[in-house]
Scaffold this motif. Structure first.
Motif, PDB file in Angstrom:
ATOM      1  N   GLY A   1       0.770  -1.239   0.000  1.00 39.85           N
ATOM      2  CA  GLY A   1       0.000   0.000   0.000  1.00 39.85           C
ATOM      3  C   GLY A   1       0.795   1.279   0.000  1.00 39.85           C
ATOM      4  O   GLY A   1       0.242   2.357   0.217  1.00 39.85           O
ATOM      5  N   GLN A   2       2.111   1.216  -0.286  1.00 40.45           N
ATOM      6  CA  GLN A   2       2.926   2.420  -0.246  1.00 40.45           C
ATOM      7  C   GLN A   2       2.693   3.339  -1.446  1.00 40.45           C
ATOM      8  O   GLN A   2       3.106   4.503  -1.414  1.00 40.45           O
ATOM      9  N   PHE A   3       2.042   2.831  -2.483  1.00 40.09           N
ATOM     10  CA  PHE A   3       1.770   3.661  -3.659  1.00 40.09           C
ATOM     11  C   PHE A   3       0.422   4.368  -3.580  1.00 40.09           C
ATOM     12  O   PHE A   3       0.041   5.086  -4.510  1.00 40.09           O
ATOM     13  N   THR A   4      -0.306   4.187  -2.489  1.00 39.94           N
ATOM     14  CA  THR A   4      -1.608   4.842  -2.341  1.00 39.94           C
ATOM     15  C   THR A   4      -1.458   6.359  -2.424  1.00 39.94           C
ATOM     16  O   THR A   4      -0.613   6.944  -1.753  1.00 39.94           O
ATOM     17  N   ARG A   5      -2.252   6.954  -3.301  1.00 39.73           N
ATOM     18  CA  ARG A   5      -2.249   8.394  -3.580  1.00 39.73           C
ATOM     19  C   ARG A   5      -0.916   8.886  -4.151  1.00 39.73           C
ATOM     20  O   ARG A   5      -0.651  10.074  -4.165  1.00 39.73           O
ATOM     21  N   VAL A   6      -0.115   7.954  -4.611  1.00 37.85           N
ATOM     22  CA  VAL A   6       1.150   8.300  -5.269  1.00 37.85           C
ATOM     23  C   VAL A   6       1.127   7.833  -6.716  1.00 37.85           C
ATOM     24  O   VAL A   6       1.339   8.621  -7.645  1.00 37.85           O
ATOM     25  N   VAL A   7       0.867   6.543  -6.912  1.00 36.39           N
ATOM     26  CA  VAL A   7       0.763   5.972  -8.253  1.00 36.39           C
ATOM     27  C   VAL A   7      -0.639   5.407  -8.406  1.00 36.39           C
ATOM     28  O   VAL A   7      -1.039   4.523  -7.634  1.00 36.39           O
ATOM     29  N   GLU A   8      -1.401   5.926  -9.363  1.00 37.36           N
ATOM     30  CA  GLU A   8      -2.767   5.460  -9.561  1.00 37.36           C
ATOM     31  C   GLU A   8      -2.858   4.443 -10.700  1.00 37.36           C
ATOM     32  O   GLU A   8      -3.493   3.410 -10.564  1.00 37.36           O
ATOM     33  N   ASP A   9      -2.234   4.727 -11.832  1.00 37.72           N
ATOM     34  CA  ASP A   9      -2.283   3.825 -12.982  1.00 37.72           C
ATOM     35  C   ASP A   9      -1.080   2.893 -12.884  1.00 37.72           C
ATOM     36  O   ASP A   9      -0.047   3.090 -13.518  1.00 37.72           O
ATOM     37  N   ARG A  10      -1.210   1.863 -12.084  1.00 41.65           N
ATOM     38  CA  ARG A  10      -0.039   1.130 -11.614  1.00 41.65           C
ATOM     39  C   ARG A  10       0.533   0.132 -12.617  1.00 41.65           C
ATOM     40  O   ARG A  10       1.743  -0.070 -12.646  1.00 41.65           O
ATOM     41  N   ALA A  11      -0.295  -0.500 -13.405  1.00 37.72           N
ATOM     42  CA  ALA A  11       0.225  -1.486 -14.358  1.00 37.72           C
ATOM     43  C   ALA A  11       1.161  -0.842 -15.380  1.00 37.72           C
ATOM     44  O   ALA A  11       2.288  -1.325 -15.584  1.00 37.72           O
ATOM     45  N   PRO A  12       0.751   0.264 -16.057  1.00 35.26           N
ATOM     46  CA  PRO A  12       1.694   0.891 -16.981  1.00 35.26           C
ATOM     47  C   PRO A  12       2.919   1.469 -16.286  1.00 35.26           C
ATOM     48  O   PRO A  12       4.027   1.446 -16.835  1.00 35.26           O
ATOM     49  N   PHE A  13       2.724   1.985 -15.072  1.00 33.83           N
ATOM     50  CA  PHE A  13       3.867   2.498 -14.320  1.00 33.83           C
ATOM     51  C   PHE A  13       4.869   1.385 -14.058  1.00 33.83           C
ATOM     52  O   PHE A  13       6.081   1.550 -14.247  1.00 33.83           O
ATOM     53  N   PHE A  14       4.358   0.218 -13.645  1.00 35.96           N
ATOM     54  CA  PHE A  14       5.256  -0.896 -13.355  1.00 35.96           C
ATOM     55  C   PHE A  14       5.960  -1.357 -14.625  1.00 35.96           C
ATOM     56  O   PHE A  14       7.162  -1.647 -14.602  1.00 35.96           O
ATOM     57  N   ARG A  15       5.229  -1.425 -15.728  1.00 41.02           N
ATOM     58  CA  ARG A  15       5.832  -1.877 -16.987  1.00 41.02           C
ATOM     59  C   ARG A  15       6.966  -0.948 -17.402  1.00 41.02           C
ATOM     60  O   ARG A  15       8.025  -1.399 -17.838  1.00 41.02           O
ATOM     61  N   HIS A  16       6.740   0.350 -17.236  1.00 40.06           N
ATOM     62  CA  HIS A  16       7.779   1.326 -17.559  1.00 40.06           C
ATOM     63  C   HIS A  16       8.984   1.145 -16.636  1.00 40.06           C
ATOM     64  O   HIS A  16      10.137   1.148 -17.085  1.00 40.06           O
ATOM     65  N   ALA A  17       8.712   0.960 -15.336  1.00 41.45           N
ATOM     66  CA  ALA A  17       9.805   0.795 -14.372  1.00 41.45           C
ATOM     67  C   ALA A  17      10.590  -0.476 -14.661  1.00 41.45           C
ATOM     68  O   ALA A  17      11.827  -0.487 -14.571  1.00 41.45           O
ATOM     69  N   ALA A  18       9.898  -1.555 -15.028  1.00 42.39           N
ATOM     70  CA  ALA A  18      10.583  -2.807 -15.349  1.00 42.39           C
ATOM     71  C   ALA A  18      11.477  -2.634 -16.572  1.00 42.39           C
ATOM     72  O   ALA A  18      12.586  -3.184 -16.629  1.00 42.39           O
ATOM     73  N   ALA A  19      10.997  -1.879 -17.556  1.00 40.28           N
ATOM     74  CA  ALA A  19      11.817  -1.622 -18.740  1.00 40.28           C
ATOM     75  C   ALA A  19      13.058  -0.812 -18.382  1.00 40.28           C
ATOM     76  O   ALA A  19      14.147  -1.048 -18.920  1.00 40.28           O
ATOM     77  N   ARG A  20      12.914   0.135 -17.461  1.00 38.81           N
ATOM     78  CA  ARG A  20      14.073   0.908 -17.026  1.00 38.81           C
ATOM     79  C   ARG A  20      15.089   0.015 -16.312  1.00 38.81           C
ATOM     80  O   ARG A  20      16.299   0.190 -16.463  1.00 38.81           O
ATOM     81  N   LEU A  21      14.597  -0.955 -15.545  1.00 35.69           N
ATOM     82  CA  LEU A  21      15.501  -1.908 -14.919  1.00 35.69           C
ATOM     83  C   LEU A  21      16.249  -2.717 -15.976  1.00 35.69           C
ATOM     84  O   LEU A  21      17.451  -2.997 -15.835  1.00 35.69           O
ATOM     85  N   ALA A  22      15.544  -3.076 -17.037  1.00 33.11           N
ATOM     86  CA  ALA A  22      16.184  -3.800 -18.130  1.00 33.11           C
ATOM     87  C   ALA A  22      17.284  -2.965 -18.769  1.00 33.11           C
ATOM     88  O   ALA A  22      18.359  -3.469 -19.094  1.00 33.11           O
ATOM     89  N   HIS A  23      17.027  -1.684 -18.969  1.00 28.22           N
ATOM     90  CA  HIS A  23      18.065  -0.795 -19.491  1.00 28.22           C
ATOM     91  C   HIS A  23      19.267  -0.782 -18.559  1.00 28.22           C
ATOM     92  O   HIS A  23      20.419  -0.780 -19.000  1.00 28.22           O
ATOM     93  N   GLY A  24      18.995  -0.801 -17.259  1.00 26.83           N
ATOM     94  CA  GLY A  24      20.079  -0.735 -16.285  1.00 26.83           C
ATOM     95  C   GLY A  24      20.999  -1.939 -16.333  1.00 26.83           C
ATOM     96  O   GLY A  24      22.189  -1.823 -16.003  1.00 26.83           O
ATOM     97  N   VAL A  25      20.463  -3.112 -16.708  1.00 27.54           N
ATOM     98  CA  VAL A  25      21.320  -4.299 -16.794  1.00 27.54           C
ATOM     99  C   VAL A  25      21.894  -4.477 -18.200  1.00 27.54           C
ATOM    100  O   VAL A  25      22.568  -5.461 -18.463  1.00 27.54           O
ATOM    101  N   GLY A  26      21.609  -3.518 -19.087  1.00 31.26           N
ATOM    102  CA  GLY A  26      22.241  -3.512 -20.389  1.00 31.26           C
ATOM    103  C   GLY A  26      21.497  -4.201 -21.497  1.00 31.26           C
ATOM    104  O   GLY A  26      22.051  -4.454 -22.565  1.00 31.26           O
ATOM    105  N   LEU A  27      20.199  -4.528 -21.280  1.00 33.02           N
ATOM    106  CA  LEU A  27      19.460  -5.239 -22.316  1.00 33.02           C
ATOM    107  C   LEU A  27      19.151  -4.368 -23.524  1.00 33.02           C
ATOM    108  O   LEU A  27      19.024  -4.855 -24.634  1.00 33.02           O
ATOM    109  N   SER A  28      18.966  -3.073 -23.302  1.00 36.35           N
ATOM    110  CA  SER A  28      18.754  -2.153 -24.411  1.00 36.35           C
ATOM    111  C   SER A  28      19.003  -0.749 -23.916  1.00 36.35           C
ATOM    112  O   SER A  28      18.951  -0.475 -22.723  1.00 36.35           O
ATOM    113  N   ARG A  29      19.239   0.152 -24.838  1.00 36.71           N
ATOM    114  CA  ARG A  29      19.480   1.535 -24.444  1.00 36.71           C
ATOM    115  C   ARG A  29      18.153   2.264 -24.258  1.00 36.71           C
ATOM    116  O   ARG A  29      17.195   1.974 -24.940  1.00 36.71           O
ATOM    117  N   PRO A  30      18.091   3.224 -23.308  1.00 37.80           N
ATOM    118  CA  PRO A  30      16.864   3.992 -23.092  1.00 37.80           C
ATOM    119  C   PRO A  30      16.436   4.682 -24.384  1.00 37.80           C
ATOM    120  O   PRO A  30      17.288   5.103 -25.171  1.00 37.80           O
TER     121      PRO A  30
END
Length: 230
Positions: free
Chosen positions: A201-230
């Motif tokens: 519940g830490q995203f309450t009133r912080v992140v509302e549209d959570r599925a796309p937010f998570f997908r974006h964050a996961a992609a950024r993690l992938a960039h961080g491990v070198g899978l593709s450039r941002p």
């Protein structure tokens, strides 16, 4: 195995499963710190001594529940990888991360057991390590395949951190450069932090549209491990 032995083994499996299921209900109602073999026995209509024949202590029961939770989460990650096996590395990585999120949201009490607050007085034994590593091994496998296929776009490590990166690579990610091993540890921690924030519940009133937010964050993690450039 004789017919009688097979029947006894099945009966033991059924009682073990019933004990675990009652314990999961207690986790949901009371939390792991209040897990009690006596309470589980009462719920099942068993005497306490009978439950102790299956799980000699509360810690033994906790360990079994922890291993089951890690294995269920690991299986979800592995199935997601299998379903996306023909996709590019970035898509496989994202599919696995989304499977972790989906499992955590569907099993919040079990997620809390393995990634929530430590249980006072309990120390997880080495028998939990294999199950706990399953998600990490899936992510490492994706990165290793990408490295062998087309290479990774990972920035170099600071000189002071390189020995630690080399140790990480040798310990759990052989064949990967130290930069990738260190980035994987950071991504692994951030993945479970993201899921934990949502589950608890830490995203309450912080992140509302959570599925796309998570997908974006996961992609950024992938960039961080070198899978593709941002």
């Amino acid at each position: 195995m004789s017919t009688a032995q097979g029947a006894r083994a099945r009966a033991r499996q059924e009682v073990t499963a019933a004990i675990k299921e009652a314990a999961r209900g207690q986790l949901a109602a009371e939390g792991a710190a209040k897990l009690s073999l006596r309470a589980v026995a009462r719920e099942l209509g068993m005497v306490s001594s009978a439950v102790y024949r299956y799980f000699p202590s509360r810690d033994d029961l906790l360990t079994a529940l922890i291993i089951d939770a890690y294995d269920a989460l690991g299986e979800a990650a592995e199935q997601a990888l299998g379903a996306a096996s023909a996709a590019p590395p970035l898509e496989r990585w994202t599919a696995v991360c989304e499977a972790v999120r989906d499992w955590g949201l569907a099993h919040p009490h079990e997620y809390a057991l393995i990634y929530g607050s430590p249980v006072p007085g309990y120390s997880a034994p080495d028998t939990t390590v294999r199950a706990a590593a399953r998600v990490g091994m899936v992510l490492i496998g994706i990165v290793r395949e990408a490295h062998e296929d087309s290479g990774l776009a990972v920035p170099p490590l600071p000189a002071g951190l390189r020995p630690e990166g080399e140790r990480m690579a040798a310990d759990f990610a052989p064949g990967l450069p130290p930069e990738a091993a260190a980035a994987l540890v950071a991504a692994w921690a951030q993945l479970f932090g993201l899921v934990g924030f949502e589950v608890f519940g830490q995203f309450t009133r912080v992140v509302e549209d959570r599925a796309p937010f998570f997908r974006h964050a996961a992609a950024r993690l992938a960039h961080g491990v070198g899978l593709s450039r941002p």
